[in-house]
Design a protein around this motif. Structure first.
Motif, PDB file in Angstrom:
ATOM      1  N   THR A 257       0.834  -1.198   0.000  1.00 18.57           N
ATOM      2  CA  THR A 257       0.000   0.000   0.000  1.00 18.57           C
ATOM      3  C   THR A 257       0.871   1.251   0.000  1.00 18.57           C
ATOM      4  O   THR A 257       2.017   1.233   0.446  1.00 18.57           O
TER       5      THR A 257
ATOM      6  N   GLU B  35      -4.304   1.884   3.055  1.00 16.85           N
ATOM      7  CA  GLU B  35      -5.527   2.490   2.541  1.00 16.85           C
ATOM      8  C   GLU B  35      -5.687   2.374   1.031  1.00 16.85           C
ATOM      9  O   GLU B  35      -6.809   2.264   0.533  1.00 16.85           O
ATOM     10  N   GLU B  36      -4.602   2.391   0.291  1.00 16.13           N
ATOM     11  CA  GLU B  36      -4.654   2.394  -1.168  1.00 16.13           C
ATOM     12  C   GLU B  36      -3.485   1.582  -1.712  1.00 16.13           C
ATOM     13  O   GLU B  36      -2.358   1.699  -1.223  1.00 16.13           O
TER      14      GLU B  36
END
Length: 423
Positions: free
Chosen positions: A121, A127-128
């Motif tokens: 991530t 989160e992404e």
């Protein structure tokens, strides 16, 4: 390139042989000239160079703790010819450019092959997804992705990561730690000892519940999962179940989780603070058995150097981690080979051939034979010494084996035909 004739060595299975290194590969010994440099290896084992799936080199960003040059010098001293450099650097290795930068550092300064590990991530924030595809197709050819130090706790994000990694023949290496069961303050195995010392406890199930989730996500995605630093009996049980089911899961154990146990924290020496924490004897026995029978596929060091200012704190707030590269082979020899749990050919599988396959390293973990890349460690199986932490090639000194008598097996390391360490 180095030309070197090694005489009288024995391979892992005990066959005596001469080895001629020329232009980075093993050539027929009969072709060695009379004036070539020679090493008398009588009484020594000639093993394929070791491969570490889990190394923290700290560069860029924390060169006060370690650099590529010092970390790979420690690796060579430990018999390693390749290390996988974890992504929790500053900046994080979460882009193709960052991965290529680490690759370049290894090419310029390394004493062994440096293989960049990409973050799962962005910024390790969970989160992404990071640039998995761009890292995989860059010059660095990243094949392992990990947020090690942090767990990818979001199930949907983990599923997506596994799916993307599968596309590029990669593997997700997970730091299995449920962030609620073992939160930021957890620093000691949850047991009578943690309660008596007043240290926040980390239950063994905080590891195994993530392993259980992830093997099922790997099955759903048809992808490869690698479980980092397995430390509990419950995790071993889950991995056995997953392998019987045919799920593409591999696992590693660290040397310190094979040898060191929870009572060592009773002196509040922060050298022994590590993530996951040192476990109790029943867990040590479970991971030793799993390494012997192949449930755990590989030994990986989780070499985690720290500057003194990051360890010189109360136990609960000091940074976790300990050195591992230089004594890894010594610990495995002591715990597994010298006790009869494992023979030398099996050790080669666990510390060289299998890690190379997991990391997709074509030139590593190969047999010691004519035509193969000359990646080699010469081992004296009888040598022993008291570990001197101050003599480490690492820039840091958080060595948990300091003052302990262990095997001292590495006599010489050869990477791509070049001697990178010689006693």
């Amino acid at each position: 390139m180095t030309q070197l004739l090694i005489t009288g060595a024995a391979t892992a299975d005990g066959n005596r042989t001469d080895l001629f290194v020329r232009d980075g590969v093993f050539a027929p010994p009969s072709e060695a000239g009379a004036d070539v440099e020679r090493i008398d290896a009588d009484g020594l084992l000639a093993l394929p160079g070791l491969v570490d799936l889990h190394t923290h080199l700290r560069e860029p960003g924390r060169e006060d703790a370690e650099t590529v040059a010092t970390g790979t010098a420690a690796a060579a001293r430990g018999g390693f010819t390749a290390v996988h450099a974890m992504a929790n650097t500053d900046p994080v290795t979460d882009t193709a450019e960052a991965a290529e930068y680490v690759l370049g550092l290894g090419e310029r300064e390394g004493h062994c092959q440096v293989v960049p590990v990409g973050a799962v991530t962005k910024g390790l924030a969970g989160e992404e997804l990071a640039e998995l595809g761009l890292m995989a197709t860059s010059r660095a050819r990243v094949r392992m992705f990990s947020d090690d130090g942090r767990c990818v706790s979001d199930s949907l994000l983990m599923r997506r990561a596994l799916t993307y990694a599968r596309t590029y023949g990669g593997v997700i290496a997970q730091h299995s730690q449920d962030p609620r069961l073992a939160g930021p303050g957890a620093c000691c195995h949850e047991s009578e000892i943690s309660g008596r010392l007043g240290l926040p406890g980390w239950p063994s199930q905080a590891e195994s519940v993530i392993v259980a989730r992830d093997v099922q996500l790997a099955e759903l995605a048809g992808a490869r999962l690698h479980v980092c630093h397995v430390s509990t009996a419950e995790s071993v049980d889950v991995i056995r179940w997953a392998k019987r089911r045919g799920i593409a899961v591999t696992a590693e154990v660290t040397p310190h989780h094979l040898l060191l146990d929870t009572p060592l924290v009773e002196g509040f020496d922060t050298t022994f603070k590590v993530n996951p924490p040192l476990r109790t004897s029943e867990h040590l026995e479970a991971v030793r058995e799993a390494l012997a029978d192949g449930t755990i596929d590989a030994v990986a060091t989780d070499h985690a150097p720290h500057a003194r200012q990051d360890k010189d704190h109360p136990f609960d707030i000091a940074l976790p981690g300990m050195l591992g590269l230089e004594q890894a082979l010594a610990v495995v020899a002591e715990v597994m080979v010298n006790t009869g749990r494992m023979d030398w050919p099996t050790l080669v599988e666990r510390m060289s051939a299998t890690p190379a396959r997991i990391g997709r390293l074509a030139g590593q973990g190969r047999p010691v034979a004519v035509g193969e890349p000359a990646n080699l460690v010469l081992v004296d199986p009888a040598a022993r010494a008291v570990v001197d932490g101050a003599a480490s090639a690492s820039r840091s000194r958080n060595n948990p084996y300091h003052g302990r008598e262990l095997p001292d097996p590495v006599v010489a390391t050869i990477w791509a035909g070049t001697v990178t360490y010689r006693r």
